[in-house]
Structure formats: structure tokens, C-alpha cells
Design a protein around this motif. Structure first.
Motif, mmCIF file in Angstrom:
data_model
loop_
_atom_site.group_PDB
_atom_site.id
_atom_site.type_symbol
_atom_site.label_atom_id
_atom_site.label_comp_id
_atom_site.label_asym_id
_atom_site.label_seq_id
_atom_site.Cartn_x
_atom_site.Cartn_y
_atom_site.Cartn_z
ATOM 1 N N GLN A 58 16.523 8.269 -16.393
ATOM 2 C CA GLN A 58 15.679 9.434 -16.660
ATOM 3 C C GLN A 58 14.657 9.644 -15.544
ATOM 4 O O GLN A 58 14.390 10.786 -15.161
ATOM 5 N N PHE A 59 14.108 8.539 -15.031
ATOM 6 C CA PHE A 59 13.192 8.681 -13.890
ATOM 7 C C PHE A 59 13.922 9.302 -12.708
ATOM 8 O O PHE A 59 13.384 10.123 -11.971
ATOM 9 N N MET A 60 15.167 8.893 -12.529
ATOM 10 C CA MET A 60 15.987 9.441 -11.446
ATOM 11 C C MET A 60 16.174 10.941 -11.634
ATOM 12 O O MET A 60 16.102 11.706 -10.675
ATOM 13 N N ALA A 61 16.435 11.350 -12.883
ATOM 14 C CA ALA A 61 16.671 12.771 -13.152
ATOM 15 C C ALA A 61 15.440 13.598 -12.826
ATOM 16 O O ALA A 61 15.554 14.761 -12.465
ATOM 17 N N ALA A 62 14.250 12.986 -12.954
ATOM 18 C CA ALA A 62 13.022 13.747 -12.759
ATOM 19 C C ALA A 62 12.408 13.523 -11.384
ATOM 20 O O ALA A 62 11.494 14.241 -11.003
ATOM 21 N N ALA A 63 12.909 12.540 -10.620
ATOM 22 C CA ALA A 63 12.226 12.118 -9.403
ATOM 23 C C ALA A 63 12.113 13.258 -8.399
ATOM 24 O O ALA A 63 13.058 13.995 -8.157
ATOM 25 N N ASN A 64 10.934 13.409 -7.835
ATOM 26 C CA ASN A 64 10.720 14.400 -6.788
ATOM 27 C C ASN A 64 10.210 13.726 -5.522
ATOM 28 O O ASN A 64 9.721 14.373 -4.616
ATOM 29 N N ASN A 65 10.323 12.408 -5.492
ATOM 30 C CA ASN A 65 9.819 11.661 -4.344
ATOM 31 C C ASN A 65 10.854 10.589 -4.025
ATOM 32 O O ASN A 65 11.407 9.962 -4.932
ATOM 33 N N LEU A 66 11.121 10.396 -2.739
ATOM 34 C CA LEU A 66 12.191 9.468 -2.380
ATOM 35 C C LEU A 66 11.886 8.047 -2.830
ATOM 36 O O LEU A 66 12.786 7.293 -3.190
ATOM 37 N N VAL A 67 10.586 7.681 -2.842
ATOM 38 C CA VAL A 67 10.225 6.347 -3.325
ATOM 39 C C VAL A 67 10.574 6.222 -4.803
ATOM 40 O O VAL A 67 11.126 5.217 -5.265
ATOM 41 N N LYS A 87 26.544 7.809 -13.276
ATOM 42 C CA LYS A 87 26.972 9.034 -12.582
ATOM 43 C C LYS A 87 25.952 10.142 -12.747
ATOM 44 O O LYS A 87 25.649 10.850 -11.784
ATOM 45 N N ILE A 88 25.415 10.279 -13.975
ATOM 46 C CA ILE A 88 24.377 11.301 -14.177
ATOM 47 C C ILE A 88 23.242 11.058 -13.192
ATOM 48 O O ILE A 88 22.782 11.966 -12.497
ATOM 49 N N ALA A 89 22.799 9.783 -13.132
ATOM 50 C CA ALA A 89 21.656 9.469 -12.280
ATOM 51 C C ALA A 89 21.984 9.717 -10.815
ATOM 52 O O ALA A 89 21.191 10.309 -10.080
ATOM 53 N N GLY A 90 23.163 9.260 -10.382
ATOM 54 C CA GLY A 90 23.551 9.437 -8.985
ATOM 55 C C GLY A 90 23.593 10.907 -8.605
ATOM 56 O O GLY A 90 23.064 11.321 -7.567
ATOM 57 N N PHE A 91 24.205 11.708 -9.476
ATOM 58 C CA PHE A 91 24.291 13.140 -9.175
ATOM 59 C C PHE A 91 22.916 13.781 -9.229
ATOM 60 O O PHE A 91 22.615 14.666 -8.423
ATOM 61 N N ALA A 92 22.077 13.338 -10.184
ATOM 62 C CA ALA A 92 20.724 13.904 -10.259
ATOM 63 C C ALA A 92 19.997 13.677 -8.941
ATOM 64 O O ALA A 92 19.406 14.605 -8.382
ATOM 65 N N GLY A 93 20.075 12.430 -8.425
ATOM 66 C CA GLY A 93 19.406 12.132 -7.173
ATOM 67 C C GLY A 93 19.975 12.957 -6.030
ATOM 68 O O GLY A 93 19.242 13.529 -5.223
ATOM 69 N N LEU A 94 21.296 13.035 -5.979
ATOM 70 C CA LEU A 94 21.961 13.762 -4.901
ATOM 71 C C LEU A 94 21.578 15.248 -4.926
ATOM 72 O O LEU A 94 21.214 15.832 -3.900
ATOM 73 N N PHE A 95 21.656 15.839 -6.132
ATOM 74 C CA PHE A 95 21.326 17.263 -6.272
ATOM 75 C C PHE A 95 19.896 17.506 -5.816
ATOM 76 O O PHE A 95 19.614 18.413 -5.056
ATOM 77 N N ARG A 96 18.990 16.644 -6.311
ATOM 78 C CA ARG A 96 17.582 16.885 -6.055
ATOM 79 C C ARG A 96 17.274 16.732 -4.565
ATOM 80 O O ARG A 96 16.587 17.578 -3.978
ATOM 81 N N VAL A 97 17.788 15.675 -3.967
ATOM 82 C CA VAL A 97 17.480 15.446 -2.558
ATOM 83 C C VAL A 97 18.048 16.579 -1.708
ATOM 84 O O VAL A 97 17.369 17.114 -0.823
ATOM 85 N N LEU A 98 19.293 16.975 -1.989
ATOM 86 C CA LEU A 98 19.923 17.971 -1.126
ATOM 87 C C LEU A 98 19.430 19.380 -1.425
ATOM 88 O O LEU A 98 19.151 20.154 -0.511
ATOM 89 N N GLU A 99 19.298 19.720 -2.720
ATOM 90 C CA GLU A 99 18.953 21.101 -3.063
ATOM 91 C C GLU A 99 17.475 21.383 -2.885
ATOM 92 O O GLU A 99 17.084 22.502 -2.576
ATOM 93 N N THR A 100 16.626 20.378 -3.104
ATOM 94 C CA THR A 100 15.188 20.609 -2.910
ATOM 95 C C THR A 100 14.755 20.202 -1.509
ATOM 96 O O THR A 100 14.347 21.029 -0.711
ATOM 97 N N GLY A 101 14.883 18.893 -1.223
ATOM 98 C CA GLY A 101 14.314 18.382 0.013
ATOM 99 C C GLY A 101 15.016 18.903 1.252
ATOM 100 O O GLY A 101 14.380 19.283 2.226
#
Lengths: 499, 176
Positions: A130-139, A261-275
């Protein structure tokens, strides 16, 4: 100059981390319950299930607020985002954890390894997801990834007396640590290139066009994609998946295959689509390539498998490829389809592994394709349920699997990526072969070829209430999302709107 | 700036030598000690750059804890202390190629980004009090999440290593 001036702490936004707090708190409660010897261990699963539901209620409330009145926002100095995307995926993690708890109960009692710490670690892992799904910071991304992975390493090795389980845990730990290091390298390079780990700030920096080091950013991007690609088991970073999925206890695999997989995709989506949205033309071809080899690799290698758990592992690799196509299309429709696919996949894979866990019997002895011969006559209900999930994963119309593939491919067609679309369709057809082969074995292959062992005559599988609930839920939602998908499609559409 | 540069080059060369020996030695204990040299060199470079807190943390955590953990691991698992022959898996060429490529890519990217730069990025080093304050304000959420990681790994390590007493886990399993 001691602490004369008051420390200006950012305001605590409890509401933003409520689902995570509930899961972590429930885990601590379970640990305390284990200390009290008079509490019956049977309560652990129940408390864990209640915890995931409570967390889901908070996530739903977050979702309702974010999509209606309150604006999406960043919390804790931009560490996490509270937006449609995070609330949606936090909710999906709750579903995966709930199913993971329900399916685990009967299995671990059967195997005689019913230790309460299992539920605590599962909840900690879900908390990390869940933290991964919400993370907005690479740390935050990295810490969340470690939290969920470390718990999963232990859960994979949960059956200590089984060498297969030990091997799965050791393999996952070693390769997982390696992939974490690669991710960390990527994060360091991105920080070196931009001077920040905050993804929203990173996007601002790129839009102001003041980056001096695009080389570092590109290299960092590749490393981050590799690190997270390991977690979602994309080809060519999939080597660990079949061994771990085959060796680990089956309910753990069900949870791992959906949650990680949810977490991995959440991180991938967020890093690529936002950052890294500004670098879309750089990461898109990479993802297209990854999606193509993942879909084809997973589908083709699955054909050669004679073990059902191993076959499902390769099938989950292929599913990761289909979800990747949604992101690779670079369209809103594609991302919406990918999010829908994730939800449909959670129900299908949890249900399928749930049935496999029951049919494998004590000690997980019966998992080869030959053991499924004529299963329909011996276990008509379970065989039918499993066949249903296999049809759904193959993408037969009327099931959620069909709508999911259709939604993803719509996005790909919108982007006019005909190569990706063609490969996706071909891979779907190939994967239908090995799903249907298992169905054929269960329904139409009573005769035994020469030199093959006759399937052992075993007493009927008994059902525990928790298992029944889990299987009914997964079947229900697989049908419901196949027939009336519009509600979830709308939700997924809203979830693509970032803060 | 001559002094720090000379110091850097000496440390870097020692580290590189220790790094190579670390993977080529056939003695596990020696490998752990070479690893200690590499980690100490990293700490020294942090100190040279003025990152005092990071440098001493490196000493405390990596040399004080990790290397000691390695040595205890070697001792407790009854691994051979002397030279052991079975440590190679005949992939030296492949491993060396990968290492060289990774080095070239990283070095190239770094050089291209910062090689020509003479600008001083940090005027003064960060003090421990500033660092602590930042950790407990802006970074408090990952900080707390790390404590969850520690708790989860503790629980995991105990459950994997503990020998169950037969009373505690009731084997209620029946052939189903």
C-alpha cells in the motif's frame, strides 16, 4: 545553538495513511495474540481478515473523498500522494490480502505449520504494497519495496521442513536483493541528475527544462525499470518466478503473484507517468519491447511445463506482459485497461492457486499435469471452478479476463501500435493452448498412456468455510467483471487522474 | 586542493586493489577482511567530502556490524577457514565482462554529466543536528516505514530459525 528554535514538523495527515496504519496495527495485534498462549491460534486468521477489511473501508473512504469533494493531495512533505491512483490500488491490495488470508487458513492447518506469524508478515507485506501504491518519493518507493519483499522472502520459505520451500525462499532472497540494489542504483542516478527524489518535483524540474544531465536520468530510468521489472516478473528478469512459485507454499504464491505485481506496477506507473513523464519517448519503446518479450516468453515457455504450479507461474509472467502493454501504449485508455486488468488478474490468480492448493493435498504432492487427469470425475466442483478460472485467464468472453484484454488492447489500438497489438493477440492465442490443455486433462483424458502412473485414488477434498468464501468471491467477481465491467472501468478511468 | 586529491587517489587505489582481491581470493575469511578495506575506504571518501555523519555511520554499520556478522556467519556455519577449492563456478570471463561494461557505462555517464564541472555544489557540509531534524520532519514517514521493515525482518528471522516446541504448534492436520 541547541534546539532553541522549535522544530517545524509537517502536520500529521493521519487520514492519508489510515489504510496502512490499520494493516500494520493489525499485524502488531496478531503478534501480541501469539504471546498470549491462551488465545486459540484459530483466531489469527479471523483477526487478519477483519484487519484487511477495515483497511479496505478506509481506502474506500479515501477513494470516495478523492473522487468527489476533496482534491487529491500530497502528504508528509510529498512522501506519499493521496489521489485516485493510490486509493484505487490501495483498495486492490486490501482485496489481495483478504483473499490471501482466507486461502491460507485451511492450507496451513492441513500442513501442520499454522503459525500466527504468517498473518502478521502477510499484513506487513500488504502494508508495504500500500505504501508503494501511494509513494510519491523514490526513497518511499524503495522502503516500501523492501518492506513487502522481505516479508515475501520469509513467507516463501514458510514450510521449513520442505526443501522446495527453502530453495524458493533462498532464491527469491538472493535475486530479490540483487534487483533491489539495481533499483537503488537507478534511484541514485535519478537523484544525481535532478537533485531530488520527489517525483512531483522531478516532473516540475523537467518541465522547467533545466536538466543538465539527461544521460544520468536516462541511465537511472533504465535501472529503475529493471529493478521494478524484476518484481513484476517481466521477461528477461523472470528467471526466479517459476522456481519460487513452484516451491513456495501455494497460498503464499497466490498472494505473492497478485500483491507483488500490484506493487511493482504501481511503482512503475508512478515513476514513469509522474516523475519521468517528460521522457515518455524514451521509456515507451523500452516498455513496448519488454511487453512483447514478456507476453511471448511467458506464453511459449508455459507450454513446455508439466507441473501445474510452474505453468501458472509462466502464465502470470504472460499476464504481466499484457498489463505492460497498457502502460506501453502511453494512452489514458491503455493505463485504464491495465488497472482493470490488475483487478481482474488478482481474482483469477488467487482463485486458481486456491484450487490448486486444495487439489495438491497434504505435502503438495499432486501438482503435475498427470495428477489432474480425469479430475472432473473425482472432484467435479473443484475441477469446474478451476476450469472456469482457466477459461477466464485465456480470455473467453463473459469472463473478466476477456474484458481486461479487450480494455488493454483498446488502448494499444488508440495509440496505433499495431505491432504490439498483433503480438498481444498472438500471445493470447498461444496462452489459450496451455490453459485449455489442462481443462482437457481434467475432463476428457481418463485413459492413461503407457508408462504413465495411474492417478492415485484419494478421499474427497474437504472444504473449510474460509476457502469456500474465498472461492465464491473470486468466481463471483470474475463473472461480474466479465458481464458488467462498466463500474470498475469507470473507477479505473478515474484512477488514471493523478493528483 | 592538492592534499585531498592525493588522499583520494591513494584511497581509491587501495579500494580497487582490495575489491579485486575480494573476488579472487580463495579464502572466505580473507574475503571478508578485504571487504572491510573496501568499506573503510568508502567511509574515508565520505569523510574527505565532508559528510562526517555518513562516514562514521559507514564505519559503525558496515565495518562494525556487517563484516563482524560475516565473520560470525563463517564461524557458526562451520565453513572452511583455509583455502577452499569449490568457490569458483567457471564464469570468470563472463563476470569480468559484465563488470567492465557496467563500469564503463557508469563512468561514462558520470564523466559526461560532471566531468567538466568545476562548480562547488555544496558550500558547507550538513551537520548532524540538521540531518536529525530533517529526518524527523520531512522524512518521518519513510523513517517510520523502515522501523516496520526492521520489525518484520525480526519476526521473519525468528520464525525461520526457531525450533518449534511440539506443544506450541498443534498439528491439527488430517489427510484431506
Amino acid at each position: 545553538m541547541l534546539i532553541a528554535d522549535a522544530i517545524a514538523a509537517p502536520p500529521s495527515d493521519w487520514w492519508a495513511i489510515a489504510p496502512q496504519l490499520v494493516l500494520g496495527g493489525t499485524a502488531v495485534v496478531i503478534i501480541l495474540m501469539i504471546c498470549v498462549k491462551r488465545v486459540d491460534p484459530g483466531w489469527n486468521a479471523l483477526v487478519a481478515a477483519v484487519g484487511t477489511v477495515a483497511s479496505g473501508v478506509f481506502a474506500w473512504e479515501q477513494w470516495r473523498q478523492v473522487t468527489t469533494d476533496a482534491n487529491p493531495r500530497l502528504a508528509y512533505s510529498g512522501m506519499i500522494a493521496v489521489d485516485g491512483f493510490s486509493a484505487f490500488l490501495v483498495l486492490v491490495v486490501c482485496v489481495a490480502a483478504f483473499l490471501g488470508v482466507l486461502l491460507a487458513d485451511q492450507y496451513f492447518k492441513r500442513e501442520g505449520i499454522d503459525r500466527g506469524e504468517y498473518y502478521a508478515l502477510l499484513l506487513f507485506s500488504a502494508c508495504g504494497m500500500q505504501f508503494m501504491a501511494a509513494a510519491n518519493n523514490l526513497v518511499m518507493v524503495f522502503v516500501a519495496l523492501e518492506l513487502l519483499s522481505i516479508c515475501l522472502y520469509v513467507l516463501s520459505a514458510w514450510n521449513r521442513d520442505d526443501s522446495r520451500s527453502q530453495e524458493a525462499g533462498a532464491k527469491y532472497l538472493l535475486l530479490g536483493a540483487y534487483s533491489s540494489a539495481i533499483l537503488l542504483f537507478g534511484i541514485a542516478l535519478l537523484y544525481g541528475g535532478t537533485g531530488t527524489t520527489n517525483l512531483a518535483r522531478m516532473a516540475e524540474i523537467f518541465s522547467e527544462n533545466v536538466t543538465r544531465e539527461p544521460g544520468l536520468v536516462l541511465l537511472g530510468m533504465v535501472f529503475v525499470i529493471v529493478g521494478l521489472g524484476f518484481k513484476i516478473a517481466a521477461v528477461p528478469f523472470h528467471m526466479w518466478t517459476p522456481d519460487v512459485y513452484q516451491g513456495a507454499p501455494t497460498p503464499v504464491v497466490g498472494f505473492m503473484a497478485s500483491g507483488a505485481k500490484i506493487a511493482g506496477f504501481a511503482g512503475l506507473f508512478r515513476v514513469l507517468e509522474t516523475g519521468l513523464a517528460a521522457f515518455e519517448f524514451d521509456w515507451q519503446p523500452l516498455l513496448v519491447g519488454l511487453a512483447i518479450v514478456t507476453m511471448l516468453g511467458g506464453s511459449i515457455l508455459a507450454i513446455a511445463q508439466r507441473d501445474v504450479k510452474r505453468m501458472l507461474a509462466y502464465s502470470s509472467i504472460a499476464h504481466a506482459g499484457f498489463i505492460l502493454t497498457g502502460l506501453a501504449s502511453g494512452t489514458a485508455a491503455g493505463v485504464r485497461g491495465a488497472l482493470f486488468y490488475l483487478v481482474a488478474y488478482v481474482f483469477m490468480i488467487a482463485g486458481a492457486f486456491g484450487v490448486v492448493a486444495l487439489l495438491a493435498r497434504r505435502g503438495e504432492r499432486y501438482t503435475s499435469l498427470d495428477d489432474y487427469r480425469d479430475m472432473f470425475r473425482r472432484e467435479p466442483v473443484l475441477a469446474t471452478v478451476l476450469a472456469f478460472f482457466l477459461f477466464a485467464m485465456a480470455g473467453i468472453p463473459g469472463t473478466s479476463g476477456f474484458v481486461a484484454k479487450f480494455a488493454v488492447f483498446t488502448g494499444v489500438a488508440d495509440a496505433h501500435q499495431w505491432v504490439l497489438l498483433t503480438v498481444g493477440t498472438v500471445a493470447s492465442v498461444i496462452s489459450a493452448y496451455f490453459y485449455l490443455r489442462l481443462v482437457v486433462y481434467m475432463y476428457m483424458r481418463p485413459e492413461v498412456d503407457e508408462g504413465e502412473a495411474q492417478p492415485a485414488a484419494l478421499p474427497r477434498v474437504r472444504w473449510a468455510p474460509a476457502t469456500v468464501v474465498a472461492l465464491v468471491l473470486t468466481v463471483f467477481f470474475t463473472i461480474q467483471l466479465g458481464i458488467l465491467p462498466q463500474g470498475l472501468l469507470d473507477m479505473a478511468g478515474k484512477a488514471t487522474l493523478l493528483f | 586542493m592538492v592534499g585531498p586529491n592525493i588522499a583520494f587517489w591513494i584511497i581509491a587505489l587501495v579500494m580497487a586493489y582490495a575489491g579485486v582481491r575480494l573476488v579472487t581470493t580463495r579464502n572466505v575469511v580473507h574475503a571478508a577482511l578485504y571487504l572491510m578495506i573496501v568499506l573503510a575506504g568508502t567511509a574515508a571518501i565520505f569523510l574527505l567530502l565532508g559528510a562526517e555523519f555518513l562516514g562514521w555511520t559507514q564505519v559503525l554499520v558496515y565495518i562494525g556490524a556487517i563484516v563482524v556478522l560475516f565473520l560470525f556467519g563463517v564461524m557458526l556455519t562451520r565453513a572452511t577457514y583455509g583455502e577452499s577449492k569449490g568457490l569458483d563456478n567457471d564464469q570468470r570471463v563472463l563476470a569480468a565482462t559484465v563488470a567492465v561494461i557496467v563500469f564503463l557505462v557508469f563512468a561514462g555517464a558520470m564523466w559526461k554529466a560532471f566531468g567538466a564541472s568545476t562548480e562547488i555544489v555544496l558550500e558547507k557540509s550538513t551537520t548532524v543536528s540538521e540531518l536529525g531534524r530533517d529526518l524527523m520532519t520531512n522524512w518521518v514517514l519513510p523513517f517510520e516505514a523502515v522501523s516496520l521493515v526492521l520489525l518484520a525482518s525480526l519476526i521473519g528471522a525468528i520464525t525461520l530459525a526457531r525450533r518449534d516446541d511440539p506443544e506450541h504448534v498443534r498439528d491439527r492436520g488430517v489427510e484431506r
